[in-house]
Design a protein around this motif. Structure first.
Motif, PDB file in Angstrom:
ATOM      1  N   TYR A   1      92.602  42.659  22.936  1.00  0.00           N
ATOM      2  CA  TYR A   1      93.171  41.782  23.958  1.00  0.00           C
ATOM      3  C   TYR A   1      92.607  40.355  23.900  1.00  0.00           C
ATOM      4  O   TYR A   1      92.838  39.552  24.792  1.00  0.00           O
ATOM      5  CB  TYR A   1      92.944  42.380  25.349  1.00  0.00           C
ATOM      6  N   ASN A   2      91.855  40.078  22.826  1.00  0.00           N
ATOM      7  CA  ASN A   2      91.327  38.728  22.574  1.00  0.00           C
ATOM      8  C   ASN A   2      90.413  38.211  23.688  1.00  0.00           C
ATOM      9  O   ASN A   2      90.449  37.035  24.049  1.00  0.00           O
ATOM     10  CB  ASN A   2      92.484  37.744  22.337  1.00  0.00           C
TER      11      ASN A   2
ATOM     12  N   LYS B   1      99.412  35.285  26.323  1.00  0.00           N
ATOM     13  CA  LYS B   1     100.525  35.964  25.657  1.00  0.00           C
ATOM     14  C   LYS B   1     100.817  37.290  26.372  1.00  0.00           C
ATOM     15  O   LYS B   1     100.044  37.744  27.201  1.00  0.00           O
ATOM     16  CB  LYS B   1     100.160  36.255  24.190  1.00  0.00           C
ATOM     17  N   LYS B   2     101.889  37.903  25.960  1.00  0.00           N
ATOM     18  CA  LYS B   2     102.319  39.159  26.584  1.00  0.00           C
ATOM     19  C   LYS B   2     101.205  40.212  26.577  1.00  0.00           C
ATOM     20  O   LYS B   2     100.980  40.900  27.569  1.00  0.00           O
ATOM     21  CB  LYS B   2     103.542  39.684  25.813  1.00  0.00           C
TER      22      LYS B   2
ATOM     23  N   SER C   1      94.366  34.057  25.719  1.00  0.00           N
ATOM     24  CA  SER C   1      94.255  33.007  24.712  1.00  0.00           C
ATOM     25  C   SER C   1      93.897  31.689  25.377  1.00  0.00           C
ATOM     26  O   SER C   1      94.382  31.392  26.477  1.00  0.00           O
ATOM     27  CB  SER C   1      95.601  32.856  23.977  1.00  0.00           C
ATOM     28  N   GLY C   2      93.035  30.910  24.744  1.00  0.00           N
ATOM     29  CA  GLY C   2      92.746  29.554  25.207  1.00  0.00           C
ATOM     30  C   GLY C   2      92.406  29.436  26.679  1.00  0.00           C
ATOM     31  O   GLY C   2      92.990  28.612  27.390  1.00  0.00           O
ATOM     32  N   PHE C   3      91.462  30.241  27.161  1.00  0.00           N
ATOM     33  CA  PHE C   3      90.988  30.240  28.560  1.00  0.00           C
ATOM     34  C   PHE C   3      92.028  30.798  29.534  1.00  0.00           C
ATOM     35  O   PHE C   3      91.848  30.730  30.746  1.00  0.00           O
ATOM     36  CB  PHE C   3      90.584  28.835  29.064  1.00  0.00           C
ATOM     37  N   CYS C   4      93.139  31.326  29.028  1.00  0.00           N
ATOM     38  CA  CYS C   4      94.231  31.813  29.884  1.00  0.00           C
ATOM     39  C   CYS C   4      94.368  33.335  29.726  1.00  0.00           C
ATOM     40  O   CYS C   4      94.393  33.832  28.611  1.00  0.00           O
ATOM     41  CB  CYS C   4      95.557  31.156  29.499  1.00  0.00           C
ATOM     42  N   TYR C   5      94.498  34.031  30.841  1.00  0.00           N
ATOM     43  CA  TYR C   5      94.561  35.497  30.827  1.00  0.00           C
ATOM     44  C   TYR C   5      95.950  35.998  31.208  1.00  0.00           C
ATOM     45  O   TYR C   5      96.526  36.847  30.550  1.00  0.00           O
ATOM     46  CB  TYR C   5      93.528  36.075  31.798  1.00  0.00           C
TER      47      TYR C   5
ATOM     48  N   ALA D   1     107.388  33.069  24.930  1.00  0.00           N
ATOM     49  CA  ALA D   1     108.049  34.007  25.848  1.00  0.00           C
ATOM     50  C   ALA D   1     109.563  33.791  25.893  1.00  0.00           C
ATOM     51  O   ALA D   1     110.327  34.734  26.080  1.00  0.00           O
ATOM     52  CB  ALA D   1     107.457  33.863  27.248  1.00  0.00           C
ATOM     53  N   PHE D   2     109.996  32.536  25.716  1.00  0.00           N
ATOM     54  CA  PHE D   2     111.433  32.217  25.863  1.00  0.00           C
ATOM     55  C   PHE D   2     112.048  31.694  24.563  1.00  0.00           C
ATOM     56  O   PHE D   2     113.065  31.011  24.587  1.00  0.00           O
ATOM     57  CB  PHE D   2     111.610  31.203  27.004  1.00  0.00           C
TER      58      PHE D   2
END
Length: 430
Positions: free
Chosen positions: A90-91, A139-140, A144-148, A182-183
């Motif tokens: 899950y990185n 990501k799904k 990544s990059g400080f974002c969960y 995502a899109f």
């Protein structure tokens, strides 16, 4: 022109009290600083202030895989040593550490963006602001990059229940890769990202040639920039591209990610934007008079982040703010000038007129391939998400429900408070 915009603003003091770790550039504390600056300028008196609901796991799984959401829910700093395989899968690790109250942090910032979208959908406001949101790299199935959790994707999915087409605009210094991905295969969302590209700069995606695929072909727009872009070049390019996008795509709603790491002097950024230049983009998007969801994003020189998002709150409220910062709980961070504006940067601008002209031409060429707004058949709008009842039988009896968990199940609406002191114990280094 509609009369005065109705603005909903989402904030929960708990979001700023989490700590990524001593050497980590992401400081959620900047959100408390922003909020107190907004209060000190008395901007809260001109908008509706809400504490967002904490998004339920099942809401987060509208985009993210259920196993990833479940892992975020379960993992703690004390237990992470038992899950080395999952951390890799899950990185989670250096960039995206496991910290105390990680899942609750995700629930709050995602809940704010989902609530913002729902208020817009129900026409309860014209503009909704969630400075805690904008975590565009998630990501799904992985962080990544400080974002969960990718709150932007969740907000856009919510808006798609009521709007045939949603436009996403990103002015963070980093490419909005998670939202674009995502899109990437649909024409119902157009993503437009202005970002630094090249020289192994994170996340490494966002070339002008990445334009979407299948039904989404030409519905992803990337504006790759080089170091040192200044207000004049950035805002000119921004306005000409966004005007053409809105005219061609005819969106029903806009989501604007205002990452403040594109400002001059950011710890991780490399642009020369002043706060006025950054805010000019917000002012321009507001003029389209479309339902508008505004979020934060990156930003690693926290006193400048607070300045920027406060000025932009003022812009959204059509309120000019005096340059001298009023007294507030975090006033010492703004010394010695105590002023709202920051000096421009001095990084050499590597974006030549001809380079920017070429990028603009390629973007316009791609937009011509669309010709006119796609005819999206609106299906019946699904109902807003209903929160399931908690089944006590299903809850693990070994996990006693502590007070904190019980509190999380209480939906607090319309709550407003002058001062939060939940951060006093966590005044980390500037």
């Amino acid at each position: 022109m509609r009369s005065k915009d109705r603005i909903s603003y989402f904030y929960d003091g708990d979001v700023g009290s989490v700590y990524f770790g001593p050497n980590h550039p992401m400081k959620p504390h900047r959100l408390c600083m922003t909020h107190h600056l907004v209060l000190s300028y008395e901007l809260h008196q001109k908008m509706e202030v809400y504490r967002p609901h904490k998004a339920y796991p099942v809401e987060l799984a509208q985009f993210h895989s259920a196993d990833y959401v479940d892992f975020l829910h379960r993992i703690t700093p004390d237990t992470q040593h038992m899950f080395s395989d999952e951390l890799v899968k899950y990185n989670l690790g250096e960039d995206c550490p496991v910290f105390e109250n990680l899942f609750e942090f995700c629930q709050i910032y995602a809940g704010g963006t989902i609530d913002a979208a729902r208020r817009l959908n129900n026409q309860l406001c014209d503009i909704a602001i969630n400075w805690a949101g904008g975590l565009h790299h998630a990501k799904k199935c992985e962080a990544s990059g400080f974002c969960y959790i990718n709150d932007l994707v969740l907000g856009i999915l919510e808006l798609l229940k009521h709007h045939a087409r949603v436009l996403y605009i990103d002015i963070d210094v980093h490419h909005g890769d998670g939202v674009e991905e995502a899109f990437y295969f649909t024409d119902r969302v157009m993503t437009v990202s202005f970002h630094k590209y090249g020289d192994m700069f994170f996340p490494g995606t966002g070339d002008v040639k990445e334009t979407g695929e299948r039904e989404g072909k030409y519905y992803a727009i990337n504006v790759p920039l080089k170091d040192g872009i200044d207000d004049t070049s950035f805002t000119r390019l921004f306005k000409s591209i966004i005007s053409k996008v809105v005219e061609t795509y005819v969106p029903g709603a806009i989501v604007l990610q205002c990452g403040a790491d594109s400002l001059a002097g950011d710890r991780l950024g490399c642009f020369n934007l002043s706060i006025d230049g950054h805010a000019e983009c917000v002012r321009f998007v507001k003029k389209f008079n479309l339902p508008l969801l505004v979020t934060g994003g990156g930003g690693y020189t926290k006193e400048n982040v607070a300045r920027c998002w406060t000025v932009e709150t003022g812009v959204l409220l059509d309120t000019e703010l005096p340059n001298e910062i009023p007294d507030n709980e975090y006033i010492k961070y703004f010394s010695p000038e105590y002023s709202l504006r920051i000096p421009n940067g001095h990084i050499e601008n590597l974006n030549s007129k001809s380079y920017l002209g070429t990028i603009k031409m390629q973007v316009f060429e791609n937009l011509r391939s669309i010709q006119h707004a796609p005819g999206v058949q609106m299906q019946e709008v699904p109902p807003d998400f209903y929160i399931p009842d908690f089944d006590e039988d299903e809850q693990n009896p070994d996990e006693r429900m502590d007070q904190h968990t019980q509190d999380k199940q209480i939906q607090r609406d319309d709550e407003y408070y002058e001062g939060d002191h939940d951060n006093d114990q966590n005044m980390e280094d500037v």
